[in-house]
Design a protein around this motif. Structure first.
Motif, PDB file in Angstrom:
ATOM      1  N   CYS A 254       0.844  -1.196   0.000  1.00  0.00           N
ATOM      2  CA  CYS A 254       0.000   0.000   0.000  1.00  0.00           C
ATOM      3  C   CYS A 254       0.882   1.249   0.000  1.00  0.00           C
ATOM      4  CB  CYS A 254      -0.897   0.006   1.236  1.00  0.00           C
ATOM      5  SG  CYS A 254      -1.851   1.529   1.405  1.00  0.00           S
TER       6      CYS A 254
ATOM      7  N   CYS B 100       0.140   3.112   3.672  1.00  0.00           N
ATOM      8  CA  CYS B 100       0.457   2.523   4.980  1.00  0.00           C
ATOM      9  C   CYS B 100       1.489   1.404   4.870  1.00  0.00           C
ATOM     10  CB  CYS B 100      -0.815   2.008   5.659  1.00  0.00           C
ATOM     11  SG  CYS B 100      -1.453   0.485   4.939  1.00  0.00           S
TER      12      CYS B 100
ATOM     13  N   ARG C 296      -6.881  -0.143   0.705  1.00  0.00           N
ATOM     14  CA  ARG C 296      -8.317   0.084   0.578  1.00  0.00           C
ATOM     15  C   ARG C 296      -8.488   1.554   0.208  1.00  0.00           C
ATOM     16  NH1 ARG C 296      -8.735  -0.202   7.052  1.00  0.00           N
ATOM     17  NH2 ARG C 296      -9.223   1.996   7.408  1.00  0.00           N
TER      18      ARG C 296
ATOM     19  N   ASP D  56      -9.966   4.072   1.318  1.00  0.00           N
ATOM     20  CA  ASP D  56      -9.908   5.121   2.332  1.00  0.00           C
ATOM     21  C   ASP D  56      -8.757   4.902   3.324  1.00  0.00           C
ATOM     22  OD1 ASP D  56     -10.907   2.893   3.516  1.00  0.00           O
ATOM     23  OD2 ASP D  56     -12.476   3.908   4.653  1.00  0.00           O
ATOM     24  N   CYS D  57      -7.704   4.236   2.857  1.00  0.00           N
ATOM     25  CA  CYS D  57      -6.555   4.015   3.747  1.00  0.00           C
ATOM     26  C   CYS D  57      -6.054   5.351   4.294  1.00  0.00           C
ATOM     27  CB  CYS D  57      -5.422   3.329   2.985  1.00  0.00           C
ATOM     28  SG  CYS D  57      -3.911   3.206   3.973  1.00  0.00           S
ATOM     29  N   ARG D  58      -5.845   5.388   5.600  1.00  0.00           N
ATOM     30  CA  ARG D  58      -5.402   6.645   6.215  1.00  0.00           C
ATOM     31  C   ARG D  58      -3.890   6.811   6.215  1.00  0.00           C
ATOM     32  NH1 ARG D  58      -9.378   7.889  10.928  1.00  0.00           N
ATOM     33  NH2 ARG D  58     -11.300   7.561   9.807  1.00  0.00           N
TER      34      ARG D  58
ATOM     35  N   ASP E 153       0.510   3.772  12.298  1.00  0.00           N
ATOM     36  CA  ASP E 153      -0.484   3.385  11.298  1.00  0.00           C
ATOM     37  C   ASP E 153      -1.823   3.981  11.701  1.00  0.00           C
ATOM     38  OD1 ASP E 153      -2.279   2.226   9.593  1.00  0.00           O
ATOM     39  OD2 ASP E 153      -1.380   0.224   9.706  1.00  0.00           O
TER      40      ASP E 153
ATOM     41  N   ASN F  95      -4.639   3.719  10.371  1.00  0.00           N
ATOM     42  CA  ASN F  95      -5.798   2.833  10.220  1.00  0.00           C
ATOM     43  C   ASN F  95      -6.141   2.173  11.543  1.00  0.00           C
ATOM     44  OD1 ASN F  95      -6.182   3.093   7.342  1.00  0.00           O
ATOM     45  ND2 ASN F  95      -4.269   1.972   7.143  1.00  0.00           N
ATOM     46  N   GLU F  96      -5.118   2.017  12.390  1.00  0.00           N
ATOM     47  CA  GLU F  96      -5.350   1.326  13.652  1.00  0.00           C
ATOM     48  C   GLU F  96      -5.925   2.277  14.688  1.00  0.00           C
ATOM     49  OE1 GLU F  96      -1.608  -0.535  14.477  1.00  0.00           O
ATOM     50  OE2 GLU F  96      -1.843  -1.855  12.726  1.00  0.00           O
TER      51      GLU F  96
END
Ligand code: ZN
Ligand code: ZN
Length: 144
Positions: free
Chosen positions: A59, A62, A116, A118-120, A129, A131-132
């Protein structure tokens, strides 16, 4: 190819190695899937259907590993004397789909994938990260 209007289905799985991808993103352990209809025309051959290849990457936001499948619809024209600017040249009596399959699938594999939509991604300051969980270092607030 002998009679115009003849349609042949080509549905098969081909080892990725046989297609000759020279690209580390392509998953060589998984077969390439072809679901094609080959139709002979008076002045050429029309190939349409679907191709799929397994690929892996990282990715871009991330850095999480990604392993998935790219599939793509194809609609390709082969002509002995190309009159259509998009047509491939038909050489000899055998239709060789390998170059088209390889080039089409390589274009379908993203250069800069996302795990994905909308990965942050990672926090630019502390590397957490996002996403977490929000990292709490404050950089994210400046970003948004
Ligand atoms: Zn990601
Ligand atoms: Zn942070």
């Amino acid at each position: 190819m002998r009679r115009a209007g003849t349609v042949r289905e080509v549905v098969r799985e081909v080892p990725a190695a046989d297609v000759g991808f020279d690209d580390p993103r392509v998953d060589a352990a998984r077969p390439v899937s072809l679901e094609l209809e080959v139709e002979s025309l008076t002045d050429g051959v029309l190939v349409h259907g679907r191709l799929a290849v397994g690929w892996h990457g990282e990715c871009r936001r991330c850095l999480a590993p990604i392993a998935t499948t790219a599939d793509v619809d194809v609609d390709e024209l082969y002509q002995r004397q190309p009159t259509n600017p998009d047509a491939h040249r038909l050489e000899g009596d055998q239709l060789d789909l390998r170059t088209m399959v390889r080039d089409t699938l390589l274009l379908a594999v993203p250069d800069a994938p996302l795990c994905r939509p909308d990965c942050r991604g990672l926090c630019p300051r502390c590397g957490a990260d996002l996403n977490e969980a929000p990292c709490g270092c404050g950089a994210a607030d400046v970003d948004r």
